[in-house]
Write a protein that holds these residues in place. Structure first.
Motif, short mmCIF file in Angstrom:
data_model
loop_
_atom_site.label_atom_id
_atom_site.label_comp_id
_atom_site.label_asym_id
_atom_site.label_seq_id
_atom_site.Cartn_x
_atom_site.Cartn_y
_atom_site.Cartn_z
N GLU A 65 18.26 -27.74 13.12
CA GLU A 65 18.84 -28.18 11.85
C GLU A 65 18.03 -27.67 10.67
O GLU A 65 18.56 -27.30 9.64
N TYR A 66 16.72 -27.68 10.78
CA TYR A 66 15.86 -27.25 9.68
C TYR A 66 15.75 -25.73 9.71
O TYR A 66 15.44 -25.12 10.72
N LYS A 67 15.99 -25.13 8.56
CA LYS A 67 15.87 -23.69 8.42
C LYS A 67 14.82 -23.38 7.37
O LYS A 67 14.34 -24.26 6.66
N GLU A 68 14.46 -22.13 7.27
CA GLU A 68 13.49 -21.72 6.27
C GLU A 68 14.10 -21.88 4.87
O GLU A 68 15.19 -21.38 4.61
N MET A 69 13.37 -22.55 3.99
CA MET A 69 13.87 -22.82 2.64
C MET A 69 12.82 -22.35 1.64
O MET A 69 11.62 -22.49 1.87
N GLN A 70 13.30 -21.79 0.52
CA GLN A 70 12.42 -21.28 -0.52
C GLN A 70 12.62 -22.08 -1.80
O GLN A 70 13.74 -22.49 -2.13
N TYR A 71 11.51 -22.29 -2.53
CA TYR A 71 11.52 -23.04 -3.78
C TYR A 71 10.72 -22.26 -4.82
O TYR A 71 9.67 -21.68 -4.51
N SER A 72 11.24 -22.25 -6.05
CA SER A 72 10.62 -21.50 -7.13
C SER A 72 10.00 -22.47 -8.13
O SER A 72 10.54 -23.55 -8.39
N PHE A 73 8.85 -22.06 -8.70
CA PHE A 73 8.14 -22.83 -9.70
C PHE A 73 7.78 -21.92 -10.86
O PHE A 73 7.97 -20.69 -10.81
N LYS A 74 7.24 -22.54 -11.92
CA LYS A 74 6.77 -21.73 -13.03
C LYS A 74 5.60 -20.85 -12.59
O LYS A 74 5.48 -19.70 -13.02
N LYS A 75 4.74 -21.39 -11.74
CA LYS A 75 3.68 -20.61 -11.14
C LYS A 75 3.18 -21.35 -9.91
O LYS A 75 3.15 -22.57 -9.89
N VAL A 76 2.79 -20.59 -8.91
CA VAL A 76 2.27 -21.16 -7.67
C VAL A 76 0.80 -20.76 -7.54
O VAL A 76 0.45 -19.58 -7.72
N PHE A 77 -0.05 -21.74 -7.24
CA PHE A 77 -1.48 -21.50 -7.05
C PHE A 77 -1.80 -21.66 -5.57
O PHE A 77 -1.54 -22.70 -4.98
N GLY A 78 -2.35 -20.59 -5.00
CA GLY A 78 -2.63 -20.58 -3.57
C GLY A 78 -3.91 -21.32 -3.23
O GLY A 78 -4.55 -21.99 -4.06
N ILE A 79 -4.30 -21.18 -1.98
CA ILE A 79 -5.45 -21.92 -1.48
C ILE A 79 -6.76 -21.38 -2.06
O ILE A 79 -7.78 -22.07 -2.06
N LYS A 80 -6.76 -20.15 -2.59
CA LYS A 80 -7.97 -19.56 -3.14
C LYS A 80 -8.06 -19.72 -4.66
O LYS A 80 -8.96 -19.16 -5.28
N THR A 81 -7.16 -20.46 -5.24
CA THR A 81 -7.18 -20.65 -6.69
C THR A 81 -8.33 -21.57 -7.08
O THR A 81 -8.55 -22.63 -6.48
N THR A 82 -9.08 -21.18 -8.11
CA THR A 82 -10.20 -21.99 -8.60
C THR A 82 -9.69 -22.99 -9.64
O THR A 82 -8.59 -22.87 -10.17
N GLN A 83 -10.56 -23.95 -9.94
CA GLN A 83 -10.21 -24.95 -10.95
C GLN A 83 -10.10 -24.32 -12.33
O GLN A 83 -9.28 -24.75 -13.15
N THR A 84 -10.89 -23.29 -12.60
CA THR A 84 -10.83 -22.62 -13.90
C THR A 84 -9.48 -21.93 -14.10
O THR A 84 -8.87 -22.02 -15.18
N GLU A 85 -8.98 -21.23 -13.09
CA GLU A 85 -7.68 -20.57 -13.20
C GLU A 85 -6.57 -21.58 -13.40
O GLU A 85 -5.64 -21.35 -14.19
N LEU A 86 -6.64 -22.68 -12.68
CA LEU A 86 -5.61 -23.72 -12.85
C LEU A 86 -5.66 -24.29 -14.26
O LEU A 86 -4.61 -24.50 -14.89
N PHE A 87 -6.87 -24.52 -14.81
CA PHE A 87 -6.98 -25.07 -16.16
C PHE A 87 -6.46 -24.09 -17.21
O PHE A 87 -5.78 -24.49 -18.17
#
Length: 857
Positions: A65-87
């Motif tokens: 029943e569950y299929k691959e689903m995609q969602y869009s945002f204004k920006k996506v921050f990955g696991i390597k994103t620092t706090q400075t980049e997010l700020f």
């Protein structure tokens, strides 16, 4: 005097429809997995899109029943994103707007254990959005801050201005008060220092601060626990014997229709270290508990509010303008929402279960408000938004109904166990991006000339420089300058009086002093003239500078408007590009879905065709089987009919033979009795052949019938007896032959020349005829078919219809010549076929007569 009616809440003025709106900025941050062997269900496709993969267990359990689903945002921050980049991408624009008198709201949203508190607060060396926002704010307005207690909250969500004397008294009063003793604690951790949170190299500041204003920062910290509001900065007296629980606060609406917490503590802070210390003081009071999913799970929603008050300087640039209407207040709310959780996973009980229920209910209310806002904006409806169902939505009501910038950070834990909760969070984030909020506008604070602080500082610097050039002190009390001024005056004569009768020394002294006074007056006049000239020159320079600055300000304002138009167009282009990408992606998904459906359709059509062919084959086989079985049944039936007929004929022949034997014996016995008659008998007669018994019985029956008495009534019968030939007379007949009758193919058939043949009698046919005959077939006792012709007269009724009066019945019977019969045959032993016609009286018949017809072949 007109009497006032009942007080009603005044209607808010309708906002103009041409207000520019911006969608809620939704960002996504993915938390790293805690273990390398854990299954990941979230994948970052691009800088603005993520894809969710259903875990293998769910696919097996739900049949794909569950299929691959995609969602869009204004920006996506990955696991390597620092706090400075997010700020830099999320919170820095909100601090810029805060300095420019614009409100902002930033909150984190996600399931429990997804990293919301870490994103907002951070850790030593990795400061979150809150400490970095405080760092940027104080780095920007630090040199332009007003002294403490110049700005003072009025307890109604407003700010008042105090003069310098009152502010000084407030500061002295604060310094004289002893610090409140802290609540003792046996396990008290050391508070983290602000210097440990942020690296000095990562510090930033705003370059567009208005230097002609004075600023002051106020902070407050509250939490919403079980739908009650509590002040985390409230200093309650500690009672070790009977400790009192904290008192909840209520929400009120100020004169500008903005919601605020009544009685909430607002502290004025002058540095980022002091602000962070106040934050950590409230953070230690926040309710945190240990659950099976998170060791330090927030059990309440926390709201840290930074309020910035600013007021312009006066025309000289020395003091703050003492006008409350010129005070501008803006605020930024940093919200750390508690994570949604499922009790069947956390195994919560008691108070933890109640906390989880209230957290989920408040988040559900937030989703409902977003859905109603989206529906009202997209479809033009006017549904009421249920802000009051939760304290969280009620507190931030003015951000969605008023103006400001709203941004949300969706924190995602990519582990497979949180897939279903993450799916709900993604749907809420996708819906929130379609909600629009009114764009904040620039607020002109005053109509004074800009650059007052710089001119005042430049004037002071110039005055100090000139005094330094003259060699005197900056404050005008340099002894060298005084000595030069004294030396320029006429020297004083000797003033020693040695003789009391000396009359020359005093007059000479008076003359010198008068001359010195005159020179001093001349110097003073010259100084005043020079000062006036200098003042007029400075005024002229000021007017020229003012005109140039006015032109420059106009040009800057026009340039700012052009920049805003360009920024708006760029934003619109980015939005349209994003929308275009989203639509292209949706089109691709729809095309793939359509192809899948078409393949399914073709496969189903092929399967349907194969099943139809199989069904046709089965039907044909069934028909062939039915025909075969019918043939077998028919053959078997004919076989048994012939066998039965053969046996019946044999039995009839046997019985007939026995009967003839008996008849012969009776004849012989009768001949013997006749021959052995008495002596007195007459001449001997030849033996008479005995008649058949059946004939004798018929004669007896006929004699018996003729001997019956005649009826008393003399009314003639309905119709006298007639011959068969009269049934084919000149009258017009209705020949009623039911469709169930069988054709017997006999030689004798009723012939009706003027007959209307019908299978069902009707009034139309009866109205055209005078006679009626019904052909009725029934099975006789010997197994043969017997046909009865029931005849009658047709006459009209009083109601205008047609009726039939039956008069007689003719019976046609077919017999087999080989069948045994009890009737005696006369003549040879041939078996003729008899047709009997019996006429019986019906209706009004008074008597009955019968006759027999015999036809030899």
């Amino acid at each position: 005097m007109q009497r006032a009616g009942k007080g009603k809440t005044p209607r808010r003025p309708k906002k103009p429809s041409n207000i520019e709106k911006d969608p809620v900025g939704v960002y996504c941050r993915i938390r790293p997995l805690s273990g390398e062997d854990e299954e990941c269900c979230v994948e970052m496709i691009s800088s603005s899109t993520i894809q969710l993969h259903a875990p293998d267990g769910l696919k097996a359990n739900r049949n794909g029943e569950y299929k691959e689903m995609q969602y869009s945002f204004k920006k996506v921050f990955g696991i390597k994103t620092t706090q400075t980049e997010l700020f830099e991408d999320v919170a820095k624009p909100l601090i810029e707007d805060l300095i420019h008198c614009k409100n902002g709201l930033l909150f984190t949203y996600g399931v429990t254990g997804s990293g919301k508190t870490y994103t907002m607060t951070g850790s030593p060396g990795e400061g979150g959005l809150l400490p970095r926002s405080l760092d940027m704010l104080f780095n920007s307005i630090g040199p332009f801050q007003a002294k403490r207690y110049v700005f003072k909250p009025d307890d109604k969500n407003g700010i008042e201005i105090q003069n310098q004397v009152d502010a000084l008294l407030e500061r002295q009063k604060r310094d004289s008060q002893a610090s409140v003793p802290k609540t003792p604690s046996s396990r008290q951790k050391a508070d983290p220092e602000f210097a440990d949170m942020i690296n000095p190299d990562e510090a930033c500041k705003s370059e567009s601060v208005d230097e002609d204003c004075c600023y002051s920062v106020f902070v407050s910290y509250i939490e919403i626990y079980n739908n009650y509001v509590y002040d985390l900065l409230e200093d309650a007296p500690f009672d070790p014997i009977r400790p009192k629980p904290p008192q909840s606060k209520i929400l009120r609406e100020d004169q500008n229709h903005n919601m605020y917490v009544a009685g909430c503590t607002e502290l004025e802070v002058k540095s980022k270290e002091e602000a962070f210390e106040v934050f950590w003081k409230g953070q230690k009071k926040r309710r945190i508990a240990n659950t099976q999913l998170n060791r330090e799970s927030s059990r309440s929603h926390s709201v840290f509010t930074v309020k910035l008050a600013q007021a312009p300087l006066d025309a000289d640039g020395d003091y703050i303008l003492q006008d409350k209407s010129q005070v501008n207040v803006s605020q930024l709310c940093l919200v750390d929402l508690a994570g949604s959780e499922r009790t069947n996973r956390t195994r919560a009980e008691g108070s933890r279960l109640r906390e989880a229920g209230n957290i989920n209910q408040s988040l559900m209310t937030l989703r409902t408000c977003m859905e109603v806002l989206r529906e009202n904006q997209m479809f033009g409806t006017n549904r009421m938004v249920p802000y009051r169902d939760s304290k969280v939505t009620h507190l931030f009501k003015n951000y969605f109904d008023g103006e400001g910038k709203v941004r949300m950070i969706v924190c995602v834990n990519p582990k497979a166990e949180d897939y279903e909760e993450t799916l709900l969070v993604m749907r809420f984030a996708e819906m929130t991006q379609e909600v629009e909020v009114a764009r904040p506008v620039d607020r002109p604070i005053y109509g004074l000339v800009p650059g007052r602080r710089q001119r005042n500082q430049a004037f002071k610097d110039e005055l100090s420089r000139r005094l330094e050039e003259r060699g005197g002190p900056v404050n005008g009390e340099d002894p060298v300058l005084l000595n030069q001024l004294i030396e320029s005056l006429p020297p004083l004569p000797p003033c020693e009086l040695s003789d009391p009768s000396d009359d020359q020394t005093l007059p000479r002294m008076i003359e010198v002093l008068e001359r010195r006074h005159h020179i001093r007056q001349m110097i003073t006049e010259q100084f005043n003239q020079t000062a006036n000239a200098m003042k007029s020159m400075l005024q002229q320079f000021d007017s020229q500078i003012h005109s140039k600055e006015t032109v420059l300000f106009d040009q800057r304002s026009k340039l700012g408007e052009k920049d805003k138009v360009i920024i708006n167009q760029k934003t619109e282009i980015e939005r349209l590009e994003k929308k275009s990408k989203t639509l292209e992606y949706k089109i691709d998904i729809l095309q793939k879905t359509t192809e899948m459906y078409e393949q399914d359709k073709r496969s189903l059509q092929q399967e349907l065709e194969s099943r139809e062919q199989r069904l046709q084959k089965e039907l044909a086989e069934r028909r062939r089987m039915e025909q075969r079985m019918q043939g077998m049944v028919t053959d078997t039936k004919m076989k048994w009919e012939k066998e039965c007929e053969r046996r019946v004929n044999a039995k009839q022949l046997e019985m007939q033979n026995k009967l003839w034997v008996k008849d012969e014996k009776l004849k012989q016995l009768k001949a013997i009795v006749t021959e052995n008659g008495g002596p007195g008998s007459g001449p001997t007669e030849p033996p008479v052949k005995p008649d058949r018994p059946s004939r004798e019985r018929d004669r007896h029956v006929a004699q018996k019938r003729s001997a019956s008495p005649t009826p008393l009534s003399t009314v003639p019968p309905v119709r006298p007896m007639h011959r068969r030939s009269r049934s084919a007379g000149g009258e017009k007949w209705v020949d009623h032959k039911p469709p169930t009758n069988l054709d017997l193919d006999t030689v004798l058939q009723p012939i009706l020349p003027n007959a209307i043949k019908v299978s069902t009698p009707n009034e139309k046919a009866l109205s055209k005829c005078h006679k009626y005959v019904l052909r009725h077939q029934e099975l006789a006792s010997d197994g043969e078919i017997e046909t009865k012709l029931i005849k009658g007269n047709v006459f009209k009724t009083r109601g205008g219809g047609q009726a039939v009066q039956f008069t007689d019945i003719e019976t046609l019977k077919q017999e087999c010549p080989t069948a045994p019969s009890r009737k005696r045959r006369s003549g040879s032993g041939e078996g003729p076929t008899d047709f009997n016609e019996n006429r019986a009286p019906v209706a009004n018949a008074s008597s009955a007569q019968g006759y027999q017809k015999r036809r030899r072949p």
